[in-house]
Design a protein around this motif. Sequence first.
Motif, PDB file in Angstrom:
ATOM      1  N   GLU A   1      42.384  42.577  40.185  1.00  0.00           N
ATOM      2  CA  GLU A   1      42.736  41.208  39.806  1.00  0.00           C
ATOM      3  C   GLU A   1      42.617  40.953  38.308  1.00  0.00           C
ATOM      4  O   GLU A   1      43.263  40.043  37.787  1.00  0.00           O
ATOM      5  CB  GLU A   1      41.837  40.203  40.544  1.00  0.00           C
ATOM      6  N   ARG A   2      41.790  41.731  37.617  1.00  0.00           N
ATOM      7  CA  ARG A   2      41.593  41.507  36.174  1.00  0.00           C
ATOM      8  C   ARG A   2      41.489  42.846  35.463  1.00  0.00           C
ATOM      9  O   ARG A   2      40.788  43.743  35.918  1.00  0.00           O
ATOM     10  CB  ARG A   2      40.332  40.676  35.923  1.00  0.00           C
TER      11      ARG A   2
ATOM     12  N   ARG B   1      48.326  42.368  42.792  1.00  0.00           N
ATOM     13  CA  ARG B   1      47.234  41.397  42.892  1.00  0.00           C
ATOM     14  C   ARG B   1      46.696  40.961  41.521  1.00  0.00           C
ATOM     15  O   ARG B   1      45.802  40.128  41.467  1.00  0.00           O
ATOM     16  CB  ARG B   1      46.089  41.996  43.713  1.00  0.00           C
TER      17      ARG B   1
ATOM     18  N   GLN C   1      45.786  39.124  38.376  1.00  0.00           N
ATOM     19  CA  GLN C   1      45.841  37.703  38.015  1.00  0.00           C
ATOM     20  C   GLN C   1      45.617  37.453  36.531  1.00  0.00           C
ATOM     21  O   GLN C   1      46.055  36.445  36.000  1.00  0.00           O
ATOM     22  CB  GLN C   1      44.801  36.921  38.822  1.00  0.00           C
ATOM     23  N   SER C   2      44.903  38.364  35.852  1.00  0.00           N
ATOM     24  CA  SER C   2      44.577  38.147  34.450  1.00  0.00           C
ATOM     25  C   SER C   2      44.602  39.466  33.686  1.00  0.00           C
ATOM     26  O   SER C   2      44.060  40.463  34.159  1.00  0.00           O
ATOM     27  CB  SER C   2      43.200  37.485  34.321  1.00  0.00           C
TER      28      SER C   2
ATOM     29  N   SER D   1      54.662  38.175  36.450  1.00  0.00           N
ATOM     30  CA  SER D   1      54.489  36.985  37.274  1.00  0.00           C
ATOM     31  C   SER D   1      55.206  37.106  38.609  1.00  0.00           C
ATOM     32  O   SER D   1      55.076  36.229  39.457  1.00  0.00           O
ATOM     33  CB  SER D   1      55.000  35.743  36.525  1.00  0.00           C
TER      34      SER D   1
ATOM     35  N   HIS E   1      50.995  38.090  41.137  1.00  0.00           N
ATOM     36  CA  HIS E   1      50.067  36.961  41.121  1.00  0.00           C
ATOM     37  C   HIS E   1      49.538  36.665  39.727  1.00  0.00           C
ATOM     38  O   HIS E   1      48.595  35.889  39.581  1.00  0.00           O
ATOM     39  CB  HIS E   1      48.878  37.244  42.046  1.00  0.00           C
ATOM     40  N   LEU E   2      50.109  37.259  38.680  1.00  0.00           N
ATOM     41  CA  LEU E   2      49.587  37.092  37.331  1.00  0.00           C
ATOM     42  C   LEU E   2      49.620  35.622  36.915  1.00  0.00           C
ATOM     43  O   LEU E   2      50.648  34.954  36.998  1.00  0.00           O
ATOM     44  CB  LEU E   2      50.398  37.921  36.334  1.00  0.00           C
ATOM     45  N   LYS E   3      48.462  35.127  36.457  1.00  0.00           N
ATOM     46  CA  LYS E   3      48.336  33.734  36.050  1.00  0.00           C
ATOM     47  C   LYS E   3      48.137  33.564  34.556  1.00  0.00           C
ATOM     48  O   LYS E   3      48.538  32.541  33.997  1.00  0.00           O
ATOM     49  CB  LYS E   3      47.167  33.075  36.792  1.00  0.00           C
TER      50      LYS E   3
ATOM     51  N   ALA F   1      53.404  33.502  33.791  1.00  0.00           N
ATOM     52  CA  ALA F   1      51.994  33.448  33.419  1.00  0.00           C
ATOM     53  C   ALA F   1      51.825  32.669  32.112  1.00  0.00           C
ATOM     54  O   ALA F   1      52.705  32.650  31.260  1.00  0.00           O
ATOM     55  CB  ALA F   1      51.440  34.860  33.261  1.00  0.00           C
TER      56      ALA F   1
END
Length: 434
Positions: free
Chosen positions: A319-320, A347, A349-350, A373, A376-378, A424
């Motif tokens: 996720e990161r 997955r 996100q950051s 994006s 799930h990249l935010k 993102a």
Amino acid sequence: MTMDNFISHYQPPSFFTLFPDALAVVIRHLNLPNETLAILALVNHECYLTTMPVLWSNPQLDNSLVYTPLQCIQSILTSMETRSLRPETRLMIHSLDLSQVQETLYSTLPDNWLFIILQYAPMLHKLCLSGKTTTSPFVQSQTFRKLAQTNMVHSSLNHLDLSDCTDIREPALKSIAAHFPNLVSLNLSRTSGVTDAALALIVDRCQYLETVNIAYCRQVADLGLFAVAKFCRRNLRVLHLTGNLKMTDASLLAVAKHCPRIEKLFLGECSRITDSALEWIARSCSSTSLRELELHRCDKIMFGLPLLELLSNKCNVLERLTLTYKQINSRRDDLKLVMEAFRDFHRLQSIDIYEMPEHSPALFFWDLAFQASRGHLKSINLYRGSFMTDYILGNYASAPEYGQNITDQSVRKFNDMRNGAHKATVNLFIDDFY
């Protein structure tokens, strides 16, 4: 209302837990003495001394009720020794944070302060003695020697933070294992006295450890990490190794092989780690649980296409991810292909990218924000040092000639132009490293 009646009705969670200012009003009307205020501070259900600043710094209270953190802990220790604290109150002490306590020339804590706290707080689960703010001079080897003389074993303590304590020696650290055998989380970041021998003894006897933080412990080498991999293999979830310059690929191979449940691995500034270590991690069973991976300023790791594709295929729940700009721009791989490789991290996100050069091409990051994006990249967080334009143009000037580069203005413009599109967010920060 008497103090005993007040405490007996103050059962957490309560109205005062949510609204501590309301507690200030009650204290003012009760006109409680200072020692009683210290006792009342312990009634908070989490018992963080720093979360009840109203007890010692609220300007609405009378000057006689202003309490410093040092005076507060002194009154608590006195109340414990004189048994002024009711048994019900002592059982409610679950967490103590002494990181804001600072001794003075004329006011200090007794040498046996730690023994007093542990003896009269049998349900204490979390103890923070971090010296990051005040250097915690009262946390020293003598403190643990006094504790060792009592042969105390505190089985309820699960979380211990000794980060930035610079007056602890190796024998004192070794005694931690005997006093706190049920530790789940141990923070020794920048703590003096952390050696391979001390670390091995602690993880051998504290086999419930799920989080181990030995960031910037310069004396720890591969032998200490071998012990962590061997004795923490069943429970280890989080491992902080940032800034450990003696650690090599061999110790990471042991962690990847024996710690299948690890979720967060922090390897930033580990200059001896190479691509081979990441390949082992990706191919090990630990890759299926890895959620956070920090690799910035690992100078020997270069994110070429094969390595990125391997990580995206194997680390399915990542996720990161943190890295340095030159790690993705040092080889001759097409930057567009590198950008597209990030799209396969479904997955993620950051992404944190450090050491952004002044004339970094903005288009690469705009495309990355769009392509990645699809998953799930935010957020894409960019960290830079000082730019020359900061001094020439100033913060309020705009430079059209730099419109295609990463600047505060171009980042704001990109985020404003998203118009709710599934892209993102790009953030630009000043790196504290510089």
